[in-house]
Design a protein around this motif. Structure first.
Motif, mmCIF file in Angstrom:
data_model
loop_
_atom_site.group_PDB
_atom_site.id
_atom_site.type_symbol
_atom_site.label_atom_id
_atom_site.label_comp_id
_atom_site.label_asym_id
_atom_site.label_seq_id
_atom_site.Cartn_x
_atom_site.Cartn_y
_atom_site.Cartn_z
ATOM 1 N N PHE A 125 -23.268 31.993 52.413
ATOM 2 C CA PHE A 125 -22.860 32.027 53.808
ATOM 3 C C PHE A 125 -21.489 31.383 54.007
ATOM 4 O O PHE A 125 -20.751 31.766 54.918
ATOM 5 C CB PHE A 125 -23.893 31.319 54.692
ATOM 6 C CG PHE A 125 -25.027 32.205 55.109
ATOM 7 C CD1 PHE A 125 -24.801 33.328 55.889
ATOM 8 C CD2 PHE A 125 -26.327 31.926 54.721
ATOM 9 C CE1 PHE A 125 -25.845 34.158 56.274
ATOM 10 C CE2 PHE A 125 -27.378 32.745 55.099
ATOM 11 C CZ PHE A 125 -27.132 33.862 55.883
ATOM 12 N N THR A 126 -21.171 30.400 53.185
ATOM 13 C CA THR A 126 -19.892 29.703 53.313
ATOM 14 C C THR A 126 -18.823 30.274 52.381
ATOM 15 O O THR A 126 -17.727 29.725 52.302
ATOM 16 C CB THR A 126 -20.073 28.200 53.004
ATOM 17 O OG1 THR A 126 -20.653 28.042 51.697
ATOM 18 C CG2 THR A 126 -20.988 27.546 54.023
ATOM 19 N N SER A 127 -19.132 31.364 51.697
ATOM 20 C CA SER A 127 -18.166 31.949 50.767
ATOM 21 C C SER A 127 -17.187 32.857 51.509
ATOM 22 O O SER A 127 -17.472 33.354 52.595
ATOM 23 C CB SER A 127 -18.885 32.757 49.689
ATOM 24 O OG SER A 127 -19.434 33.944 50.243
ATOM 25 N N HIS A 128 -16.024 33.056 50.899
ATOM 26 C CA HIS A 128 -15.034 33.944 51.491
ATOM 27 C C HIS A 128 -15.504 35.392 51.485
ATOM 28 O O HIS A 128 -15.125 36.180 52.351
ATOM 29 C CB HIS A 128 -13.709 33.820 50.731
ATOM 30 C CG HIS A 128 -13.064 32.480 50.847
ATOM 31 N ND1 HIS A 128 -13.243 31.481 49.911
ATOM 32 C CD2 HIS A 128 -12.259 31.954 51.799
ATOM 33 C CE1 HIS A 128 -12.561 30.415 50.265
ATOM 34 N NE2 HIS A 128 -11.959 30.670 51.407
ATOM 35 N N GLY A 129 -16.335 35.741 50.508
ATOM 36 C CA GLY A 129 -16.797 37.114 50.404
ATOM 37 C C GLY A 129 -17.628 37.556 51.592
ATOM 38 O O GLY A 129 -17.427 38.650 52.134
ATOM 39 N N ALA A 130 -18.551 36.708 52.025
ATOM 40 C CA ALA A 130 -19.418 37.050 53.160
ATOM 41 C C ALA A 130 -18.601 37.202 54.433
ATOM 42 O O ALA A 130 -18.798 38.148 55.213
ATOM 43 C CB ALA A 130 -20.494 35.986 53.324
ATOM 44 N N LEU A 131 -17.675 36.275 54.672
ATOM 45 C CA LEU A 131 -16.837 36.336 55.875
ATOM 46 C C LEU A 131 -15.946 37.568 55.857
ATOM 47 O O LEU A 131 -15.808 38.272 56.870
ATOM 48 C CB LEU A 131 -15.991 35.068 55.980
ATOM 49 C CG LEU A 131 -15.036 34.994 57.175
ATOM 50 C CD1 LEU A 131 -15.810 35.069 58.483
ATOM 51 C CD2 LEU A 131 -14.202 33.718 57.126
ATOM 52 N N ALA A 132 -15.360 37.863 54.697
ATOM 53 C CA ALA A 132 -14.492 39.037 54.581
ATOM 54 C C ALA A 132 -15.278 40.324 54.801
ATOM 55 O O ALA A 132 -14.786 41.265 55.436
ATOM 56 C CB ALA A 132 -13.825 39.062 53.205
ATOM 57 N N GLY A 133 -16.508 40.376 54.297
ATOM 58 C CA GLY A 133 -17.340 41.558 54.486
ATOM 59 C C GLY A 133 -17.668 41.792 55.948
ATOM 60 O O GLY A 133 -17.642 42.932 56.435
ATOM 61 N N LEU A 134 -17.979 40.708 56.677
ATOM 62 C CA LEU A 134 -18.291 40.825 58.101
ATOM 63 C C LEU A 134 -17.073 41.288 58.889
ATOM 64 O O LEU A 134 -17.174 42.178 59.751
ATOM 65 C CB LEU A 134 -18.787 39.479 58.629
ATOM 66 C CG LEU A 134 -19.087 39.402 60.131
ATOM 67 C CD1 LEU A 134 -20.158 40.415 60.520
ATOM 68 C CD2 LEU A 134 -19.501 37.995 60.528
ATOM 69 N N LEU A 135 -15.911 40.704 58.594
ATOM 70 C CA LEU A 135 -14.690 41.088 59.305
ATOM 71 C C LEU A 135 -14.324 42.540 59.021
ATOM 72 O O LEU A 135 -13.924 43.281 59.932
ATOM 73 C CB LEU A 135 -13.540 40.164 58.887
ATOM 74 C CG LEU A 135 -13.655 38.704 59.342
ATOM 75 C CD1 LEU A 135 -12.491 37.882 58.790
ATOM 76 C CD2 LEU A 135 -13.700 38.603 60.862
ATOM 77 N N MET A 136 -14.474 42.966 57.764
ATOM 78 C CA MET A 136 -14.185 44.350 57.417
ATOM 79 C C MET A 136 -15.125 45.309 58.140
ATOM 80 O O MET A 136 -14.711 46.377 58.612
ATOM 81 C CB MET A 136 -14.297 44.542 55.906
ATOM 82 C CG MET A 136 -14.017 45.972 55.434
ATOM 83 S SD MET A 136 -12.325 46.502 55.755
ATOM 84 C CE MET A 136 -11.458 45.591 54.475
ATOM 85 N N ALA A 137 -16.402 44.947 58.242
ATOM 86 C CA ALA A 137 -17.373 45.791 58.948
ATOM 87 C C ALA A 137 -17.007 45.920 60.421
ATOM 88 O O ALA A 137 -17.106 47.009 61.005
ATOM 89 C CB ALA A 137 -18.775 45.197 58.800
ATOM 90 N N LEU A 138 -16.578 44.824 61.031
ATOM 91 C CA LEU A 138 -16.177 44.861 62.436
ATOM 92 C C LEU A 138 -14.952 45.758 62.625
ATOM 93 O O LEU A 138 -14.887 46.544 63.586
ATOM 94 C CB LEU A 138 -15.877 43.445 62.939
ATOM 95 C CG LEU A 138 -17.091 42.508 63.079
ATOM 96 C CD1 LEU A 138 -16.627 41.079 63.355
ATOM 97 C CD2 LEU A 138 -18.018 42.992 64.189
#
Length: 317
Positions: A150-163
């Motif tokens: 949850f605190t990794s850059h990968g999860a955040l980047a995936g969410l932003l890309m999906a948005l």
């Protein structure tokens, strides 16, 4: 782990965003904008529920760790995730064509009846399913510690890309093939699933809970080959090889670590790991062919109504 988290978050988030977006678009077509706020309520409740599931899971995992049983929980999660990831890919590939029509039928009935609760529940179930699956998959790729993902850059980047992709799709600023997107990500996710299967088999053999058809003189699972000098699967293996031989590996262990996490690479696999890896793709290929040929029903599919068969509808993919 970051790329795995990115891919899983991107895939799960985009599915939820597309379906919720279709609901909002359909409400606009029905001129029922007053109901949109209840869709947002359902989404918010689902996000809170997913967070609570992650919190409970972490507490449960910590409890298992205190009893020294966390390894067995990890293996169970890995094997369960193999099935769930595979099912997710096949379901989206085969059922996405009917998602919009099924959603319109449910939303239309709810609007006609003026049922606010039905709208909340429908949007809630859509998002919470993706959220709970994400938590489960995060647990599989992190060895149980979902907070790391949850605190990794990968999860955040995936969410932003999906948005971003969701916005571009519904705003019409960029046209792209959702079918191609889901096919490509589906193949990558299948590699992740195969990798988890191989890791699970390896852990079971290390624990002595699973034997082998090809063993050493001591009766332990033997390696079919060893490529540590060429491409170690972890930078620690690279360091051990350099310490023991005084030589450098041909390719960095950092690359091996990525290949291991993404594709299930092992520089010294057992016979069962090799059979499990290629057997997985063989079984999935047979499963998809049987579904395409109509010999078995699609996973959790429903029979189409006469109206749905006769009327064309828009597609998600």
């Amino acid at each position: 782990m970051d790329f795995q988290a990115f891919l899983i978050t991107l895939r799960e988030s985009l599915e939820a965003i597309l379906i919720v977006g279709l609901i909002l678009s359909y409400l606009t077509r029905l001129k029922a904008d007053k109901f949109k706020k209840w869709i947002y309520v359902g989404v918010l409740l689902a996000l809170v529920s997913s967070f609570l599931v992650a919190l409970v899971f972490q507490v449960v995992f910590t409890g298992f760790a205190s009893f020294g049983s966390e390894t067995y929980l990890k293996v169970t999660i890995m094997f369960a995730s193999v099935f769930l990831l595979t099912h997710m890919v096949i379901w989206m590939k085969k059922e996405s064509k009917g998602v919009n029509a099924d959603m319109q039928e449910k939303i239309g009935a709810a609007v006609t009846a003026g049922s606010v609760s039905a709208l909340i529940i429908h949007s809630y179930l859509i998002v919470v399913r993706e959220g709970v699956e994400t938590v489960f998959f995060f647990a599989a790729i992190s060895g149980g510690d979902v907070t790391k993902v949850f605190t990794s850059h990968g999860a955040l980047a995936g969410l932003l890309m999906a948005l971003v992709l969701g916005y571009m799709f519904f705003s019409g600023t960029m046209r792209f093939s959702l079918k191609t997107f889901f096919n490509v990500t589906g193949i990558l996710i299948m590699f992740i699933a195969a990798g988890l299967l191989v890791q699970g088999i390896g852990i079971m053999q290390d624990l002595g809970k699973m034997g082998s058809l090809y063993t050493t003189a001591e009766g332990k699972p033997a390696e079919v080959y060893n490529l540590v000098s060429i491409l170690p699967e972890h930078f620690q293996d690279e360091a051990h090889y350099m310490r023991d031989t005084g030589k450098e590996t041909l390719i960095s262990g950092q690359i091996g670590l990525f290949l291991s996490a993404m594709f299930g690479y092992s520089h010294n696999p057992s016979l069962e790991q090799i059979l499990g890896y290629w057997g997985y793709f063989g079984l999935v290929g047979i499963w998809m062919k049987l579904i395409n040929d109509g010999r078995i029903r699609k996973p959790f599919s429903k029979k189409k109504s006469v109206q749905e068969k006769s009327e064309p509808h828009s597609q998600v993919s």
